[in-house]
Design a protein around this motif. Structure first.
Motif, short mmCIF file in Angstrom:
data_model
loop_
_atom_site.label_atom_id
_atom_site.label_comp_id
_atom_site.label_asym_id
_atom_site.label_seq_id
_atom_site.Cartn_x
_atom_site.Cartn_y
_atom_site.Cartn_z
N THR A 7 0.83 -1.21 0.00
CA THR A 7 0.00 0.00 0.00
C THR A 7 0.86 1.25 0.00
O THR A 7 0.61 2.19 -0.76
N ALA A 8 1.90 1.26 0.82
CA ALA A 8 2.78 2.43 0.90
C ALA A 8 3.50 2.68 -0.43
O ALA A 8 3.58 3.84 -0.89
N GLU A 9 4.00 1.62 -1.05
CA GLU A 9 4.70 1.77 -2.33
C GLU A 9 3.75 2.28 -3.41
O GLU A 9 4.09 3.19 -4.17
N LEU A 10 2.56 1.70 -3.47
CA LEU A 10 1.61 2.10 -4.50
C LEU A 10 1.12 3.53 -4.28
O LEU A 10 0.97 4.30 -5.22
N THR A 11 0.92 3.90 -3.03
CA THR A 11 0.52 5.28 -2.72
C THR A 11 1.59 6.26 -3.18
O THR A 11 1.28 7.30 -3.76
N THR A 12 2.85 5.93 -2.94
CA THR A 12 3.96 6.79 -3.38
C THR A 12 3.98 6.91 -4.90
O THR A 12 4.14 8.02 -5.43
N VAL A 13 3.79 5.80 -5.60
CA VAL A 13 3.76 5.83 -7.07
C VAL A 13 2.62 6.72 -7.56
O VAL A 13 2.79 7.52 -8.49
N LEU A 14 1.46 6.60 -6.94
CA LEU A 14 0.31 7.41 -7.35
C LEU A 14 0.54 8.90 -7.09
O LEU A 14 0.16 9.75 -7.90
N GLU A 15 1.14 9.21 -5.95
CA GLU A 15 1.43 10.62 -5.64
C GLU A 15 2.43 11.19 -6.64
O GLU A 15 2.26 12.32 -7.11
N ARG A 16 3.45 10.43 -6.97
CA ARG A 16 4.44 10.90 -7.97
C ARG A 16 3.82 11.04 -9.35
O ARG A 16 4.22 11.89 -10.13
N GLY A 17 2.85 10.15 -9.65
CA GLY A 17 2.17 10.19 -10.94
C GLY A 17 1.04 11.19 -10.99
O GLY A 17 0.31 11.26 -11.97
N LYS A 18 0.88 11.95 -9.92
CA LYS A 18 -0.16 12.97 -9.82
C LYS A 18 -1.56 12.39 -10.01
O LYS A 18 -2.40 12.95 -10.71
N ALA A 19 -1.80 11.25 -9.36
CA ALA A 19 -3.13 10.64 -9.38
C ALA A 19 -4.10 11.53 -8.62
O ALA A 19 -3.69 12.36 -7.80
N SER A 20 -5.36 11.35 -8.89
CA SER A 20 -6.37 12.16 -8.21
C SER A 20 -6.34 11.89 -6.72
O SER A 20 -5.90 10.83 -6.27
N GLU A 21 -6.83 12.86 -5.97
CA GLU A 21 -6.89 12.71 -4.51
C GLU A 21 -7.75 11.52 -4.11
O GLU A 21 -7.42 10.78 -3.20
N ALA A 22 -8.88 11.35 -4.81
CA ALA A 22 -9.81 10.26 -4.47
C ALA A 22 -9.15 8.90 -4.69
O ALA A 22 -9.28 7.99 -3.86
N PHE A 23 -8.44 8.74 -5.79
CA PHE A 23 -7.78 7.47 -6.10
C PHE A 23 -6.67 7.19 -5.10
O PHE A 23 -6.57 6.08 -4.56
N THR A 24 -5.86 8.18 -4.82
CA THR A 24 -4.77 8.01 -3.85
C THR A 24 -5.32 7.67 -2.47
O THR A 24 -4.81 6.79 -1.78
N ALA A 25 -6.39 8.36 -2.06
CA ALA A 25 -7.01 8.09 -0.76
C ALA A 25 -7.60 6.68 -0.71
O ALA A 25 -7.52 6.00 0.32
N ALA A 26 -8.18 6.23 -1.80
CA ALA A 26 -8.76 4.88 -1.86
C ALA A 26 -7.68 3.83 -1.68
O ALA A 26 -7.85 2.85 -0.94
N VAL A 27 -6.54 4.02 -2.32
CA VAL A 27 -5.43 3.07 -2.19
C VAL A 27 -4.86 3.12 -0.78
O VAL A 27 -4.64 2.09 -0.15
N ALA A 28 -4.62 4.32 -0.27
CA ALA A 28 -4.01 4.48 1.05
C ALA A 28 -4.89 3.90 2.16
O ALA A 28 -4.38 3.30 3.10
N SER A 29 -6.22 4.05 2.02
CA SER A 29 -7.12 3.59 3.08
C SER A 29 -7.66 2.19 2.85
O SER A 29 -8.20 1.57 3.76
N GLY A 30 -7.55 1.71 1.61
CA GLY A 30 -8.12 0.40 1.29
C GLY A 30 -9.63 0.46 1.13
O GLY A 30 -10.31 -0.56 1.11
N ASP A 31 -10.17 1.65 0.99
CA ASP A 31 -11.61 1.86 0.90
C ASP A 31 -11.99 2.35 -0.50
O ASP A 31 -11.84 3.53 -0.81
N ALA A 32 -12.46 1.43 -1.34
CA ALA A 32 -12.78 1.77 -2.72
C ALA A 32 -13.97 2.71 -2.84
O ALA A 32 -14.15 3.34 -3.89
N THR A 33 -14.75 2.86 -1.79
CA THR A 33 -15.90 3.77 -1.87
C THR A 33 -15.44 5.22 -2.03
O THR A 33 -16.23 6.06 -2.45
#
Length: 74
Positions: free
Chosen positions: A22-48
């Motif tokens: 989760t930490a690695e993927l969150t870092t990749v998403l932040e570097r890739g300028k993913a949306s806040e919602a997508f990054t939060a979903a990955v970081a929290s494990g909550d797809a909603t």
């Protein structure tokens, strides 16, 4: 939304991302300028959390279903 779909496709096709922590993927998403919602979903494990990005539509169960069982045919 298109960027999120493209990122999801990239994650699914790259084993190093698909099985990343989760930490690695969150870092990749932040570097890739993913949306806040997508990054939060990955970081929290909550797809909603993606509801705000893809829009939330209530899905209903069908009121009738059709089956084709051989015991009913005969």
């Amino acid at each position: 939304m298109l960027d999120t779909l493209e990122m999801l496709e990239a994650i699914g096709s790259d084993a190093s991302l698909r099985y990343a922590s989760t930490a690695e993927l969150t870092t990749v998403l932040e570097r890739g300028k993913a949306s806040e919602a997508f990054t939060a979903a990955v970081a929290s494990g909550d797809a909603t959390r993606l509801d705000e990005e893809f829009g939330h539509r209530k899905m209903y169960q069908p009121q009738a279903s059709q089956t084709f069982l051989s015991s009913e045919l005969g």
